[in-house]
Design a protein around this motif. Sequence first.
Motif, PDB file in Angstrom:
ATOM      1  N   GLU A  80       0.834  -1.207   0.000  1.00  0.00           N
ATOM      2  CA  GLU A  80       0.000   0.000   0.000  1.00  0.00           C
ATOM      3  C   GLU A  80       0.866   1.254   0.000  1.00  0.00           C
ATOM      4  OE1 GLU A  80      -2.957  -0.127   3.048  1.00  0.00           O
ATOM      5  OE2 GLU A  80      -4.216  -1.545   1.946  1.00  0.00           O
ATOM      6  N   ALA A  81       1.974   1.219   0.719  1.00  0.00           N
ATOM      7  CA  ALA A  81       2.908   2.351   0.712  1.00  0.00           C
ATOM      8  C   ALA A  81       3.504   2.536  -0.689  1.00  0.00           C
ATOM      9  CB  ALA A  81       4.017   2.125   1.734  1.00  0.00           C
ATOM     10  N   LYS A  82       3.772   1.413  -1.370  1.00  0.00           N
ATOM     11  CA  LYS A  82       4.313   1.482  -2.732  1.00  0.00           C
ATOM     12  C   LYS A  82       3.293   2.122  -3.680  1.00  0.00           C
ATOM     13  CE  LYS A  82       6.674  -2.040  -4.184  1.00  0.00           C
ATOM     14  NZ  LYS A  82       7.016  -3.393  -4.672  1.00  0.00           N
ATOM     15  N   ILE A  83       2.024   1.766  -3.529  1.00  0.00           N
ATOM     16  CA  ILE A  83       0.964   2.357  -4.365  1.00  0.00           C
ATOM     17  C   ILE A  83       0.946   3.868  -4.177  1.00  0.00           C
ATOM     18  CG2 ILE A  83      -1.532   2.553  -4.686  1.00  0.00           C
ATOM     19  CD1 ILE A  83      -1.736  -0.428  -3.971  1.00  0.00           C
ATOM     20  N   ARG A  84       0.951   4.309  -2.925  1.00  0.00           N
ATOM     21  CA  ARG A  84       0.894   5.746  -2.642  1.00  0.00           C
ATOM     22  C   ARG A  84       2.113   6.468  -3.212  1.00  0.00           C
ATOM     23  NH1 ARG A  84      -1.133   3.733   2.326  1.00  0.00           N
ATOM     24  NH2 ARG A  84      -3.331   4.301   2.648  1.00  0.00           N
ATOM     25  N   SER A  85       3.281   5.859  -3.092  1.00  0.00           N
ATOM     26  CA  SER A  85       4.510   6.480  -3.581  1.00  0.00           C
ATOM     27  C   SER A  85       4.469   6.692  -5.098  1.00  0.00           C
ATOM     28  CB  SER A  85       5.708   5.605  -3.205  1.00  0.00           C
ATOM     29  OG  SER A  85       6.889   6.092  -3.796  1.00  0.00           O
ATOM     30  N   ILE A  86       4.062   5.669  -5.845  1.00  0.00           N
ATOM     31  CA  ILE A  86       4.028   5.779  -7.306  1.00  0.00           C
ATOM     32  C   ILE A  86       2.941   6.747  -7.762  1.00  0.00           C
ATOM     33  CG2 ILE A  86       3.462   4.476  -9.414  1.00  0.00           C
ATOM     34  CD1 ILE A  86       5.090   2.161  -8.296  1.00  0.00           C
ATOM     35  N   LEU A  87       1.777   6.701  -7.130  1.00  0.00           N
ATOM     36  CA  LEU A  87       0.704   7.631  -7.488  1.00  0.00           C
ATOM     37  C   LEU A  87       1.116   9.074  -7.209  1.00  0.00           C
ATOM     38  CD1 LEU A  87      -2.491   5.732  -6.275  1.00  0.00           C
ATOM     39  CD2 LEU A  87      -1.781   6.137  -8.632  1.00  0.00           C
ATOM     40  N   HIS A  88       1.798   9.289  -6.118  1.00  0.00           N
ATOM     41  CA  HIS A  88       2.268  10.639  -5.798  1.00  0.00           C
ATOM     42  C   HIS A  88       3.291  11.099  -6.831  1.00  0.00           C
ATOM     43  CE1 HIS A  88       4.555  13.816  -3.712  1.00  0.00           C
ATOM     44  NE2 HIS A  88       3.407  14.074  -3.111  1.00  0.00           N
ATOM     45  N   GLY A  89       4.218  10.211  -7.199  1.00  0.00           N
ATOM     46  CA  GLY A  89       5.242  10.562  -8.181  1.00  0.00           C
ATOM     47  C   GLY A  89       4.675  10.913  -9.541  1.00  0.00           C
ATOM     48  N   LEU A  90       3.560  10.288  -9.907  1.00  0.00           N
ATOM     49  CA  LEU A  90       2.938  10.535 -11.216  1.00  0.00           C
ATOM     50  C   LEU A  90       1.829  11.583 -11.153  1.00  0.00           C
ATOM     51  CD1 LEU A  90       2.875   6.922 -12.682  1.00  0.00           C
ATOM     52  CD2 LEU A  90       4.360   8.808 -13.334  1.00  0.00           C
ATOM     53  N   GLY A  91       1.785  12.324 -10.053  1.00  0.00           N
ATOM     54  CA  GLY A  91       0.906  13.497 -10.004  1.00  0.00           C
ATOM     55  C   GLY A  91      -0.464  13.277  -9.419  1.00  0.00           C
ATOM     56  N   PHE A  92      -0.667  12.196  -8.666  1.00  0.00           N
ATOM     57  CA  PHE A  92      -1.986  11.938  -8.082  1.00  0.00           C
ATOM     58  C   PHE A  92      -1.996  12.136  -6.560  1.00  0.00           C
ATOM     59  CE2 PHE A  92      -1.993   9.571 -12.056  1.00  0.00           C
ATOM     60  CZ  PHE A  92      -3.220   9.932 -12.598  1.00  0.00           C
ATOM     61  N   GLY A  93      -1.009  12.886  -6.056  1.00  0.00           N
ATOM     62  CA  GLY A  93      -0.889  13.073  -4.614  1.00  0.00           C
ATOM     63  C   GLY A  93      -2.075  13.771  -3.979  1.00  0.00           C
ATOM     64  N   ASP A  94      -2.719  14.668  -4.725  1.00  0.00           N
ATOM     65  CA  ASP A  94      -3.831  15.443  -4.168  1.00  0.00           C
ATOM     66  C   ASP A  94      -5.201  14.861  -4.526  1.00  0.00           C
ATOM     67  OD1 ASP A  94      -2.040  17.244  -3.063  1.00  0.00           O
ATOM     68  OD2 ASP A  94      -1.981  18.482  -4.876  1.00  0.00           O
ATOM     69  N   PHE A  95      -5.245  13.704  -5.145  1.00  0.00           N
ATOM     70  CA  PHE A  95      -6.520  13.107  -5.556  1.00  0.00           C
ATOM     71  C   PHE A  95      -7.142  12.328  -4.393  1.00  0.00           C
ATOM     72  CE2 PHE A  95      -4.960  14.330  -9.541  1.00  0.00           C
ATOM     73  CZ  PHE A  95      -5.907  14.145 -10.532  1.00  0.00           C
ATOM     74  N   ASP A  96      -8.471  12.237  -4.421  1.00  0.00           N
ATOM     75  CA  ASP A  96      -9.190  11.388  -3.466  1.00  0.00           C
ATOM     76  C   ASP A  96      -9.129   9.958  -3.997  1.00  0.00           C
ATOM     77  OD1 ASP A  96     -10.863  10.103  -1.737  1.00  0.00           O
ATOM     78  OD2 ASP A  96     -12.556  11.465  -1.975  1.00  0.00           O
TER      79      ASP A  96
END
Length: 638
Positions: free
Chosen positions: A143-159
């Motif tokens: 789950e931490a890996k999912i959050r890291s990759i999503l944040h890196g690709l610009g989805f850090g502020d998404f719900d």
Amino acid sequence: MIILQTQGVTKSFGIDVILTDIDMVIQSTDRIGLVGVNGAGKSTLLKIIAAKILPDSGEINIAKDTKIGYLAQDSGLETERSIWEEMRSVFIHLIEQEKYIRSLEDQMATLSYQENNKEYEKLMNEYSKVTEQFKDNGGYSYEAKIRSILHGLGFGDFDLHNQPIYTLSGGQKTRLAMAKLLLEEPNLLILDEPTNYLDVESLRWLEGYLKSYSGAILLVSHDRYFLDTLVNVIYEIEKTKATRYVGNYSQYIKQKAANIEIMLKKYDKQQIEIKKLEDFIQKNIARASTTRRAQSRRKMLEKMELIDRPTSNRTVSFAFETDFQSGNIVLTVKDLAMGFDDKSLFQNVSFMVKKQERIALIGPNGIGKSTLFKLIRKKFQPKHGTIEFGSKVKVGYYDQEQEDLHLEKRIIDEVWDDYPELTEKEIRTILGNFLFIGDDVFKKIKDLSGGEKARVSLAKLMLKRANFLLLDEPTNHLDIYSREVLENALIDYPGTILFISHDRYFLNRIATRIIELNATGIINYLGNYDYYLEKKAEQEEASDNSLSLEDKKRKEQLNKERERKKSQRQLRRKIESLEQEIDKIEKNVAEIESELLQPEVYLDHQLSYSKNEELNQLKSRLELLLVEWEETQIKLED
């Protein structure tokens, strides 16, 4: 170790030969860039390697247990799932394994008295084995890996948990498809134009991630900066053949230029030799005394393997010119603010553009760069502020979406209707410079590829002879060679340029100033992209150094506070897990103690002994868990 090898791969579509005898070797840690003009067959080769289409002939040999992941151009996800659900689906095996672990716990907690000690030991052994596998496979970190990759690709502020993927834009869906592929971690990662739809920050993150990627990478990209940073091997597809070069993009360019020079010398030397042979044959074939020697030279000439004269790929050819010069001040933007509905994009934007400046406008996706261009073109009205052009300014605009093109028109009509004073011969000559030859000019706009539409738009822009160019992502859809021609044309252009681009190589060559747009205004950098990166690093370092002792302490305290909260969350999750396990064991202890009071148990010495052994094991485990819970609780309180 070789994980994939192509041998003699050939592919045609109808009478058009796309690939001929392609030989390629991919080692387990290779970073390979595939380059060539648009239409050379790069994407076709990727599809063949990814088993999406079959070659006409040749072989693809793949090492055992090699997993291939493929991201096509514009291959966005289409699903009603939320972002989080879709990303978690990659780890379905871990999710199922976790369910199995929970079921084992339930079985151990509810063992009836009829079951013997061996059955319980069997369950405990299975539980121990499965939990160890779960841990080794990343069960506690995915789950931490999912959050890291999503944040890196610009989805850090998404719900992430509530945003359905089908509501996202095409570019966002493509980025999510890439995120999912990165989470799958194939041995061979095949990416077709992965840098499309990424802003500069996401590009830098992706470069860093792919540099440390454990598998091999094969990619097509027109981003030369990206290729320079990442790849160590280049395969060029040219005239249906593949040539291998060791090194990054810049090294490939040097090697190719050296190869062309060597081949030109060989060609020239052979041409001199051919001329000598032909002259000798012509002078001596009719003479009785020398005819045999002439015939021998003729046979030599016939057997000679001719060297083709090396030529570069045919590319577009054009230059931007102006009808007249503008005044010294080209554009003045003052106190500009813009947003839609209740959402603000940016505010306090003020800057001035002077004659012959080349200014790049950069910033994260969604900040409003294209919107700012539309404000300058009077397509929108700002919420606040003013935009004024200087004297004698003639604007030419390039739209990355090519929305100004008329889909039902033919290419020749699209250009000629805007410039009716030109003759058909002149129009066709201009279109020929943009690689539209013969009957190509009668194709409809709607039937063109992205690159072909881009060339039509550039042809129209060139004919406008504007002295102020507004360019919104002008290198999108262009192959590497066309990008270089565009760069050279803009370098020689006598007018003024304001442009948006994520192409860092292009930024480096063209920009003399960079404007970074953010929600609260702009920051100016008087140089190209490398200068911008250097200054950003200096500013960050200076910011740290210039902090007062009190500010440094406050920043250090904030960092400590973030770490403290992160540790708190981890400790709370651990406590919750311990409490759940303690609760289950306590219930199991209570059940066994109750069973030991039953006559059918305490009168059966073997059963009673077995139950007491089980009880002792559970109590020992319970004692260890309680100690761990207490230690964790103390850490949390501290």
